[in-house]
Scaffold this active site. Structure first.
Site, mmCIF file in Angstrom:
data_model
loop_
_atom_site.group_PDB
_atom_site.id
_atom_site.type_symbol
_atom_site.label_atom_id
_atom_site.label_comp_id
_atom_site.label_asym_id
_atom_site.label_seq_id
_atom_site.Cartn_x
_atom_site.Cartn_y
_atom_site.Cartn_z
ATOM 1 N N ASP A 11 -23.348 39.288 25.564
ATOM 2 C CA ASP A 11 -24.193 39.422 24.385
ATOM 3 C C ASP A 11 -24.873 38.112 24.003
ATOM 4 O O ASP A 11 -24.206 37.106 23.757
ATOM 5 C CB ASP A 11 -23.348 39.932 23.214
ATOM 6 N N GLU A 26 -17.102 43.331 25.303
ATOM 7 C CA GLU A 26 -18.214 42.490 24.897
ATOM 8 C C GLU A 26 -17.738 41.048 24.756
ATOM 9 O O GLU A 26 -16.731 40.783 24.111
ATOM 10 C CB GLU A 26 -18.773 42.986 23.561
ATOM 11 N N LYS A 84 -29.102 53.229 20.473
ATOM 12 C CA LYS A 84 -30.049 53.037 19.372
ATOM 13 C C LYS A 84 -31.197 54.035 19.497
ATOM 14 O O LYS A 84 -32.341 53.678 19.768
ATOM 15 C CB LYS A 84 -30.539 51.597 19.343
ATOM 16 N N ARG A 102 -49.282 70.114 16.933
ATOM 17 C CA ARG A 102 -48.678 68.860 16.491
ATOM 18 C C ARG A 102 -47.225 68.752 16.910
ATOM 19 O O ARG A 102 -46.754 67.664 17.290
ATOM 20 C CB ARG A 102 -48.828 68.719 14.975
ATOM 21 N N LYS A 154 -15.499 45.763 21.216
ATOM 22 C CA LYS A 154 -16.275 44.709 20.579
ATOM 23 C C LYS A 154 -15.365 43.824 19.727
ATOM 24 O O LYS A 154 -14.154 44.049 19.641
ATOM 25 C CB LYS A 154 -17.386 45.326 19.730
#
Length: 303
Positions: A240, A219, A158, A123, A190
């Protein structure tokens, strides 16, 4: 293409120390107390109660790691090290290499060794390879979607905590590229940084003073902000949540002067339209935060 040694990490960008630590953590999650397994006397938690009860201690066997669905494989060298951690004398034969397109029923890796150890490792090895292969498979779908446009598919930060090197490697296996590994290798200015510094120019200047060798990205969410960011000294722009029309406007304003990266709200359905606007990159958080696993299994053979 296959590796002579399926455990070989050459070309993966993954360090031996990091992989060893990941293997140790992964096995420790699954094995809790009891007598040590053969080959792992120093692993503090090393007991598979079911295999210990049903499999004779000395029984050898052969197991195939098999694809249960079509996709792109990744993480095989790490999965191989899971098996050899519990069965150091195991004989491994590669049936595929990371980055290969595979089909349902394909044998990706064959392992021969003590059955108890193979089942105890099963596993943990599958979790690693299935996760990495799922990311590689989704990435390849994005890469195929923008093929011929010149745009490059990028990942983001992420990622699953603790698995970033593996997941970013899986993106590369799928034909994508890595953006930044963390907060240290690219300065991303940002809106919150601009608010704190007072302006885009002040934020960029502060980064240049503190970290002069680090690339600076700014950004923006409106085309009219592009000239200000470029004038402030940005090396590239993060566009963005812009529409294709807005992206084309930014390309017309500053394309060729800085690199342009589209992000936010991107889906496979619009990937090619976005890439065709002339941006250099599409960055897609979903490559790592939303990729389903590739279904893999371990099939034990007699003898």
């Amino acid at each position: 293409m296959t590796r002579t040694d399926p455990r070989d990490l050459a070309g993966t960008g993954l360090s031996e120390a990091w992989v060893d630590e990941l293997v140790e953590r992964t096995l420790a999650e699954d094995l809790t107390g009891g007598p040590p397994l053969p080959g792992a006397p120093d692993l503090a938690v090393s007991f598979d109660v079911t295999s210990a009860a049903t499999v004779p201690a000395a029984q050898p066997g052969t197991a195939d790691l098999v694809a249960r669905a079509d996709g792109v494989v990744a993480g095989l060298p790490v999965a191989a090290r899971v098996f050899t951690r519990l069965a150091p004398g195991a004989v491994l034969t590669a049936g595929a290499a990371d980055g290969d397109r595979v089909h349902r029923g394909d044998v990706l890796l064959t392992v021969r060794g003590p059955v108890r150890a193979l089942l105890a490792a099963e596993r943990s090895a599958l979790n690693i390879a299935s996760r990495a292969s799922g990311i590689a498979t989704l990435t390849r779908a994005w890469v195929d979607a923008v093929d011929g446009t010149g745009a490059v598919v990028l990942d983001t930060r992420k990622t699953t905590p603790g698995l970033r090197p593996l997941e970013k490697y899986a993106v590369r296996c799928g034909g994508g590229s890595n953006k930044r590994m963390g907060l240290y290798d690219v300065a991303m200015v940002k809106d919150n940084h601009v608010a704190a510094a007072g302006s885009v120019a002040a934020a960029v200047a502060a980064v240049r003073e503190r970290a002069p060798k680090v690339p600076v990205q700014v950004e923006i969410d409106l085309p009219e902000q592009a000239l200000e960011a470029v004038g402030a000294g940005a090396d590239f722009l993060l566009l963005d949540n812009m529409t294709p029309a807005q992206l084309r406007e930014v390309v017309a304003l500053v394309g060729g002067r800085v690199e342009l990266e589209a992000t936010g709200g991107l889906t496979l359905a619009v990937a090619r339209e976005v890439a065709a606007t002339g941006v250099d990159y599409l960055s897609v958080g979903g490559l790592t935060h939303s990729a389903p696993i590739l279904d893999l299994a371990l099939d034990l053979r007699a003898g």
